[in-house]
Design a protein around this motif. Structure first.
Motif, short mmCIF file in Angstrom:
data_model
loop_
_atom_site.label_atom_id
_atom_site.label_comp_id
_atom_site.label_asym_id
_atom_site.label_seq_id
_atom_site.Cartn_x
_atom_site.Cartn_y
_atom_site.Cartn_z
N ILE A 44 0.83 -1.21 0.00
CA ILE A 44 0.00 0.00 0.00
C ILE A 44 0.86 1.26 0.00
O ILE A 44 0.53 2.25 -0.66
CB ILE A 44 -0.99 -0.03 1.19
CG1 ILE A 44 -1.99 -1.16 0.97
CG2 ILE A 44 -1.71 1.30 1.34
CD1 ILE A 44 -2.94 -1.39 2.11
N GLN A 45 2.00 1.23 0.69
CA GLN A 45 2.88 2.40 0.70
C GLN A 45 3.44 2.70 -0.67
O GLN A 45 3.66 3.86 -1.01
CB GLN A 45 4.02 2.19 1.69
CG GLN A 45 3.95 3.13 2.85
CD GLN A 45 5.10 2.91 3.83
OE1 GLN A 45 5.99 2.10 3.60
NE2 GLN A 45 5.09 3.64 4.91
N ARG A 46 3.71 1.67 -1.47
CA ARG A 46 4.21 1.89 -2.83
C ARG A 46 3.17 2.56 -3.71
O ARG A 46 3.52 3.32 -4.60
CB ARG A 46 4.61 0.56 -3.47
CG ARG A 46 5.85 -0.04 -2.93
CD ARG A 46 6.17 -1.30 -3.68
NE ARG A 46 7.31 -1.98 -3.09
CZ ARG A 46 7.77 -3.13 -3.48
NH1 ARG A 46 7.17 -3.77 -4.48
NH2 ARG A 46 8.80 -3.67 -2.90
N LEU A 47 1.91 2.24 -3.48
CA LEU A 47 0.85 2.77 -4.33
C LEU A 47 0.37 4.14 -3.90
O LEU A 47 -0.02 4.96 -4.74
CB LEU A 47 -0.34 1.79 -4.33
CG LEU A 47 -0.06 0.39 -4.85
CD1 LEU A 47 -1.29 -0.48 -4.69
CD2 LEU A 47 0.39 0.42 -6.30
N LYS A 58 -3.13 6.82 -10.48
CA LYS A 58 -2.25 6.37 -11.57
C LYS A 58 -1.42 5.16 -11.14
O LYS A 58 -1.23 4.22 -11.90
CB LYS A 58 -1.33 7.51 -12.01
CG LYS A 58 -2.01 8.59 -12.82
CD LYS A 58 -1.01 9.66 -13.21
CE LYS A 58 -1.68 10.80 -13.95
NZ LYS A 58 -0.73 11.87 -14.30
N ASN A 59 -0.92 5.20 -9.91
CA ASN A 59 -0.15 4.06 -9.39
C ASN A 59 -1.00 2.80 -9.30
O ASN A 59 -0.54 1.70 -9.62
CB ASN A 59 0.43 4.39 -8.02
CG ASN A 59 1.65 5.27 -8.09
OD1 ASN A 59 2.24 5.44 -9.15
ND2 ASN A 59 2.01 5.86 -6.97
N ILE A 60 -2.23 2.96 -8.84
CA ILE A 60 -3.13 1.81 -8.73
C ILE A 60 -3.41 1.22 -10.12
O ILE A 60 -3.38 0.01 -10.30
CB ILE A 60 -4.43 2.19 -8.01
CG1 ILE A 60 -4.14 2.46 -6.53
CG2 ILE A 60 -5.49 1.10 -8.16
CD1 ILE A 60 -5.31 3.05 -5.76
N LEU A 61 -3.65 2.09 -11.09
CA LEU A 61 -3.90 1.61 -12.45
C LEU A 61 -2.66 0.98 -13.06
O LEU A 61 -2.75 -0.01 -13.80
CB LEU A 61 -4.41 2.75 -13.34
CG LEU A 61 -5.82 3.26 -12.99
CD1 LEU A 61 -6.15 4.50 -13.83
CD2 LEU A 61 -6.85 2.18 -13.22
N LEU A 66 -0.76 -5.55 -7.86
CA LEU A 66 -0.34 -5.26 -6.47
C LEU A 66 -1.52 -4.76 -5.64
O LEU A 66 -1.69 -5.15 -4.48
CB LEU A 66 0.74 -4.18 -6.46
CG LEU A 66 2.18 -4.63 -6.49
CD1 LEU A 66 3.11 -3.41 -6.48
CD2 LEU A 66 2.51 -5.53 -5.35
N PHE A 67 -2.34 -3.92 -6.26
CA PHE A 67 -3.52 -3.40 -5.57
C PHE A 67 -4.46 -4.53 -5.21
O PHE A 67 -4.96 -4.61 -4.08
CB PHE A 67 -4.22 -2.35 -6.44
CG PHE A 67 -5.42 -1.75 -5.81
CD1 PHE A 67 -5.31 -0.92 -4.69
CD2 PHE A 67 -6.69 -1.99 -6.32
CE1 PHE A 67 -6.42 -0.36 -4.10
CE2 PHE A 67 -7.81 -1.43 -5.73
CZ PHE A 67 -7.67 -0.61 -4.63
N ARG A 68 -4.67 -5.45 -6.15
CA ARG A 68 -5.55 -6.59 -5.89
C ARG A 68 -4.96 -7.50 -4.79
O ARG A 68 -5.68 -8.02 -3.95
CB ARG A 68 -5.80 -7.39 -7.16
CG ARG A 68 -6.67 -6.65 -8.15
CD ARG A 68 -6.82 -7.45 -9.44
NE ARG A 68 -7.53 -6.69 -10.43
CZ ARG A 68 -8.83 -6.84 -10.70
NH1 ARG A 68 -9.53 -7.74 -10.03
NH2 ARG A 68 -9.39 -6.12 -11.63
N LEU A 69 -3.66 -7.68 -4.82
CA LEU A 69 -2.99 -8.48 -3.79
C LEU A 69 -3.18 -7.86 -2.41
O LEU A 69 -3.41 -8.57 -1.42
CB LEU A 69 -1.50 -8.62 -4.11
CG LEU A 69 -0.67 -9.44 -3.13
CD1 LEU A 69 -1.15 -10.89 -3.12
CD2 LEU A 69 0.79 -9.38 -3.52
#
Length: 81
Positions: A44-47, A58-61, A66-69
């Protein structure tokens, strides 16, 4: 005399099963803690970009897997609470 031996064996079996349950609970607690740390402090910190919703989106897209994980990890943690 045989009743005492039988009673003692039942007591030992009960203690053994309680110890197994305690070990399983401890291992589950450690696993849940590890998943929580990875989900919150790495994925979550990366996103997340603080105070910038557009960059966060934009990071999530860009890193959808990673977001789904992170969502799956959180779903795994919530019932353990």
């Amino acid at each position: 005399m045989e009743e005492n031996i039988s009673s003692l064996k039942k007591r030992e079996d009960l203690i053994s099963s309680k110890q197994k349950a305690a070990k399983l609970a401890g291992a589950t607690y450690l696993l849940t803690t590890a998943i929580l740390v990875v989900a919150n402090f790495t994925i979550i910190q990366r996103l997340n970009v603080e105070k910038n919703a557009v960059e966060t989106a934009k990071n999530i897209l860009a890193h959808e897997s990673l977001f789904r994980l992170s969502i799956v990890a959180i779903w795994f943690i919530v019932p353990a609470l």
